[in-house]
Scaffold this motif. Structure first.
Motif, mmCIF file in Angstrom:
data_model
loop_
_atom_site.group_PDB
_atom_site.id
_atom_site.type_symbol
_atom_site.label_atom_id
_atom_site.label_comp_id
_atom_site.label_asym_id
_atom_site.label_seq_id
_atom_site.Cartn_x
_atom_site.Cartn_y
_atom_site.Cartn_z
ATOM 1 N N LEU A 1 0.834 -1.196 0.000
ATOM 2 C CA LEU A 1 0.000 0.000 0.000
ATOM 3 C C LEU A 1 0.872 1.249 0.000
ATOM 4 C CD1 LEU A 1 -2.717 -0.726 2.663
ATOM 5 C CD2 LEU A 1 -3.071 -0.188 0.279
ATOM 6 N N VAL A 2 1.826 1.236 0.914
ATOM 7 C CA VAL A 2 2.708 2.395 1.036
ATOM 8 C C VAL A 2 3.495 2.579 -0.264
ATOM 9 C CG1 VAL A 2 4.678 3.342 2.274
ATOM 10 C CG2 VAL A 2 2.844 2.212 3.522
ATOM 11 N N TRP B 1 1.550 4.313 -2.900
ATOM 12 C CA TRP B 1 1.460 5.754 -2.677
ATOM 13 C C TRP B 1 2.796 6.431 -3.009
ATOM 14 C CZ3 TRP B 1 -1.938 9.283 -2.698
ATOM 15 C CH2 TRP B 1 -1.675 10.539 -2.149
ATOM 16 N N VAL B 2 3.887 5.747 -2.710
ATOM 17 C CA VAL B 2 5.202 6.333 -2.991
ATOM 18 C C VAL B 2 5.376 6.497 -4.501
ATOM 19 C CG1 VAL B 2 7.681 5.898 -2.941
ATOM 20 C CG2 VAL B 2 6.318 5.514 -0.900
ATOM 21 N N LYS B 3 5.022 5.486 -5.265
ATOM 22 C CA LYS B 3 5.191 5.591 -6.721
ATOM 23 C C LYS B 3 4.128 6.491 -7.318
ATOM 24 C CE LYS B 3 7.856 1.515 -7.342
ATOM 25 N NZ LYS B 3 7.572 0.145 -6.908
ATOM 26 N N GLN B 4 2.958 6.468 -6.710
ATOM 27 C CA GLN B 4 1.896 7.419 -7.013
ATOM 28 C C GLN B 4 1.581 7.634 -8.482
ATOM 29 O OE1 GLN B 4 1.815 11.584 -5.597
ATOM 30 N NE2 GLN B 4 1.291 10.625 -3.665
ATOM 31 N N LYS B 5 1.499 6.595 -9.225
ATOM 32 C CA LYS B 5 1.030 6.769 -10.589
ATOM 33 C C LYS B 5 0.553 5.422 -11.094
ATOM 34 C CE LYS B 5 5.531 5.850 -12.517
ATOM 35 N NZ LYS B 5 6.600 6.229 -13.388
ATOM 36 N N ILE C 1 0.683 2.387 -13.788
ATOM 37 C CA ILE C 1 1.879 1.908 -14.465
ATOM 38 C C ILE C 1 1.960 2.367 -15.917
ATOM 39 C CG2 ILE C 1 2.946 -0.083 -13.345
ATOM 40 C CD1 ILE C 1 0.845 -1.801 -14.552
ATOM 41 N N ARG D 1 -5.739 5.655 -11.701
ATOM 42 C CA ARG D 1 -4.754 6.231 -10.782
ATOM 43 C C ARG D 1 -4.742 5.444 -9.483
ATOM 44 N NH1 ARG D 1 -7.227 10.372 -13.019
ATOM 45 N NH2 ARG D 1 -8.664 10.785 -11.318
ATOM 46 N N ALA E 1 -4.362 6.413 -6.526
ATOM 47 C CA ALA E 1 -5.056 7.076 -5.417
ATOM 48 C C ALA E 1 -6.508 6.619 -5.319
ATOM 49 C CB ALA E 1 -5.009 8.584 -5.593
ATOM 50 N N LEU E 2 -7.089 6.235 -6.450
ATOM 51 C CA LEU E 2 -8.497 5.854 -6.430
ATOM 52 C C LEU E 2 -8.713 4.460 -5.859
ATOM 53 C CD1 LEU E 2 -9.698 7.268 -9.862
ATOM 54 C CD2 LEU E 2 -9.796 8.307 -7.606
ATOM 55 N N LEU F 1 -6.472 3.041 -3.670
ATOM 56 C CA LEU F 1 -5.807 2.921 -2.372
ATOM 57 C C LEU F 1 -6.767 2.790 -1.181
ATOM 58 C CD1 LEU F 1 -2.591 5.079 -2.279
ATOM 59 C CD2 LEU F 1 -2.877 2.791 -1.417
#
Lengths: 504, 217
Positions: free
Chosen positions: A220-221, A224-228, A230, A388, A390-391, A393
């Motif tokens: 999960l983390v 968020w770190v890569k945040q995009k 693929i 994305r 974020a959606l 997560l």
């Protein structure tokens, strides 16, 4: 032999009965979606789905879990082809030729080839699994408690040795996992061990919260770190799938050889990680014209694809028969055995043989269905990679928390999940492998039981039984091997430097 | 704290934990003590060895500082390591070349990892805090409504998604938890500390129960 045939047909029926088959279909779809979504690997997917199996019967639960596992393994390869980024960290060799093929506009062909060879690999793996049962049964039945005790420890040692470079840390993690499995009321004497007087710990450290936490939270983390997503670039329409399909049959010999290689490597604990590389090397080695490898040769896709999926058949053999899983996913699947109250070993090959045979069918049927679905829906499925992170997560965070909670419907287990999650991140950061820890926790109760029975029957003379003695020797050799290797390597280097210095 | 020092601290922790676990079992009858000691005693020896290695790691001067100390990069080293594990063969050079082109500089796999260390650290912290917030929120508000509200908060404030999209996904999350877990699987969700403190039922039940009852007729 008769009973085997009977079990085969009964296993077949178990897969196609009412709740099992739809559940498998659902799991295949979930596997599809999660498999193609960025950043969530097969072990995590499997761990997240464990809680859903609490209320299922064994045949249903394994149809559900194995079905999903098959799809997610296949999709690791598809991610590799499309984006040149490994879908699973250790199964990346499909990229070598798959991604160049995609760049050349042969995406469909590469996918067709990998899907077809996966299917053939899975068939061969399942067949070997079924065929090995009559061979393995006498061995397993000859094993007593001392041998199973040794076998399980050896399994942990193997996973520790091969799962992450540092042997000492790996074995220690296995030991810590075993120690954690002792928390709670001791089954023999009723003494409370390491409970700090907490009622929640009487039942011991629960498997699902720890598994979900260790593997899920870190990913999960990471998401968020890569945040995009693929795929920054859109994937175009995929065609030419049939060509790839024909390729896999045209290189029939390669497909079969790599499948058999996969089964063999799957049996040996811990080798799963490099099996795809070995099979890639074999593809190169066995080819007459090697000039095109690395630039998009279809054979570089077929070999690894076949191996990856055949491996699970081999993996299942040791997991079911000896309770020694040879990969992380199988360790988590072994957790499902415990949830279902099943004990791997003799009973899986005698009274529960039909269940074991149903595994074979699940592997075959789920592969057929997922390959068919891939052929039909691949263009739509690829769109999912544009989502994305974020959606998705929050949904996955909730699944992780729910996974912990649902073990015994308590917030305490949810907190255990979160704590294990952070512990898992720390372990990754400090380079301590997680798989031996899980395996220790999974196998702990079983090992303790076998140790106790062995001791009760033979006192400490059980250590001198020949098979166990052999295992102990193998274990010691395995444990010492890396240090000896290092020593030799160091000597060699000194010698080389010496020679260089002399010459200079 | 550098990674090596952290490793040392962790190794000390493991030693202490194992020693305590073995020591704690000294008074137990043999039945209960057998397994902890069988595993624990050799493990302590191994943990001490690891501790020694960690101490050496801290004391040994680093040859050259790793550039930027970026977070662990699994794909490249593993790929190369695995390629080295491949048996020596005539095709070896080809395999090595293929690995280099797929995972070497400039490849898609390598580009994945190009994030500055500070950003990685910040985002890791960020997400860790959010996970704690989710956990706490679920405990306070209850599972379903907590899931919905926190998803909304996360997508809106952490990810800066549009209101409409965030709202739609949170509602979907709520209904997923409601219908799959609560309604179909009968998972006994706690009401949440807030509702307990106020002496109420689960907060969302006041809205959902009438609706569901009406739908049932």
């Amino acid at each position: 032999m008769d009973s085997l045939l009977q079990a085969t047909s009964s296993g077949f029926l178990q897969v196609f009965t009412w709740p099992a088959f739809p559940l498998m279909m659902i799991s295949i779809v979930i596997g599809f979606i999660i498999g193609i979504l960025p950043g969530i690997s097969a072990p995590t997917t499997l761990a997240l789905m464990l809680p859903f199996t609490f209320n299922m019967k064994p045949a249903e639960a394994f149809a559900f879990l194995l079905g999903m596992l098959s799809v997610s393994i296949m999709f690791g390869d598809i991610t590799s082809i499309l984006f040149g980024v490994p879908g699973e960290p250790l199964s990346a060799s499909v990229i070598l030729d798959g991604h160049p093929m995609a760049k050349k506009g042969e995406t469909g062909r590469a996918m067709g080839a990998v899907l077809t060879s996966s299917l053939i690999g899975a068939f061969i793996g399942a067949f070997v699994l079924a065929a090995s049962i009559p061979l393995i049964r006498p061995v397993v039945l000859a094993f007593g408690s001392p041998e199973f005790f040794g076998m399980s420890l050896l399994g942990i040692l193997f996973i520790a040795a091969l799962s992450g470079g540092n042997m000492t840390k790996g074995v220690l993690m296995g030991a810590v996992g075993l120690m954690l499995s002792m928390v709670g009321m001791d089954p023999q004497s009723g003494i409370q061990r390491y409970t700090f007087g907490m009622l929640e710990l009487w039942d011991g450290v629960k498997l699902v919260p720890v598994t979900v936490g260790l593997f899920g939270v870190g990913e999960l983390v990471d998401l968020w770190v890569k945040q995009k997503s693929i795929s920054e670039k859109r994937v175009g329409k995929i065609g030419g799938v049939w060509q790839g399909c024909k390729d896999a049959f045209a290189h029939w010999g390669l497909t079969v050889r790599c499948s058999l290689l996969g089964v063999f490597l799957g049996i040996i604990p811990g080798l799963g990680g490099i099996s795809q590389w070995l099979s890639y090397a074999h593809s190169v080695q066995s080819a007459e014209d090697k000039s095109n490898f690395g630039k998009g040769d279809v054979r570089g896709v077929i070999g690894p694809g076949a191996t990856m999926n055949a491996k699970e058949g081999g993996n299942l053999i040791t997991t079911v028969a000896f309770g020694v899983p040879s990969s992380v996913t199988m360790a988590i699947l072994l957790g499902a055995f415990l949830i279902q109250g099943l004990v791997p070993g003799p009973s899986m090959l005698t009274s529960k043989l039909d269940l074991t045979m149903s595994f074979v069918w699940v592997v075959i049927v789920s592969h057929v269905i997922s390959v068919a679905l891939s052929f039909l829906l691949i263009n739509q499925m690829v769109r999912l990679t544009e989502i994305r992170s974020a959606l998705i997560l929050p949904g996955i965070v909730m699944l992780v928390l729910f996974g912990g909670f649902s073990e015994d419907n308590s917030l305490f287990s949810m907190v255990v999940t979160v704590i294990s999650g952070f512990a898992g991140m720390l372990l990754v950061y400090l380079d301590w492998p997680r798989p031996p820890l899980i395996l220790g926790l999974v196998l702990g109760k079983l090992i303790e039981n076998n140790l106790f029975i062995s001791y009760a029957r033979y006192e400490f003379s059980f250590l001198l039984r020949p098979i166990l003695l052999t295992m102990i020797i193998i274990g010691c050799m395995l444990a010492v091997a890396p240090y000896v290797q290092k020593l030799f390597a160091a000597r060699l280097r000194v010698k080389e430097e010496f020679i260089v210095a002399e010459e200079g | 704290m550098s990674r090596k020092k952290a490793d040392l601290v962790f190794s000390i922790f493991i030693v202490l934990m194992l020693v305590w676990m073995v020591w704690d079992g000294r008074g137990w009858e043999l039945k209960a003590r057998l397994f902890p000691w069988t595993i624990g005693l050799p493990a302590i020896a191994l943990a001490l060895l690891q501790l020694g290695l960690a101490v050496r790691g801290v004391l040994k001067p680093e040859p050259q500082a790793e550039g930027g100390g970026a977070a662990a990069q699994p794909s490249r080293p593993i790929a190369l390591e695995a390629a080295e594990a491949v048996p020596r063969s005539s095709g070896e050079a080809i395999v090595a070349a293929a690995v280099e082109s797929a995972f070497g500089a400039g490849s898609a796999a390598a580009e994945e990892e190009e994030l500055p260390a500070a950003m990685v650290r910040q985002r890791t912290l960020h997400m860790s805090v959010w996970i704690l917030v989710f956990c706490l929120g679920v405990a306070v508000l209850g599972f379903k409504i907590g899931a919905a509200l926190l998803s909304l908060a996360f997508m809106r404030f952490a990810a800066h998604e549009k209101w409409k999209l965030a709202l739609a996904i949170s509602l979907a999350t709520y209904f997923f938890f409601y219908f799959v877990f609560d309604y179909s699987l009968n998972v006994p969700f706690p009401n949440g500390w807030l509702a307990d403190w106020l002496g109420l039922d689960a907060l969302d039940s006041y809205i959902m129960n009438p609706i569901v009852n009406a739908l049932r007729g």
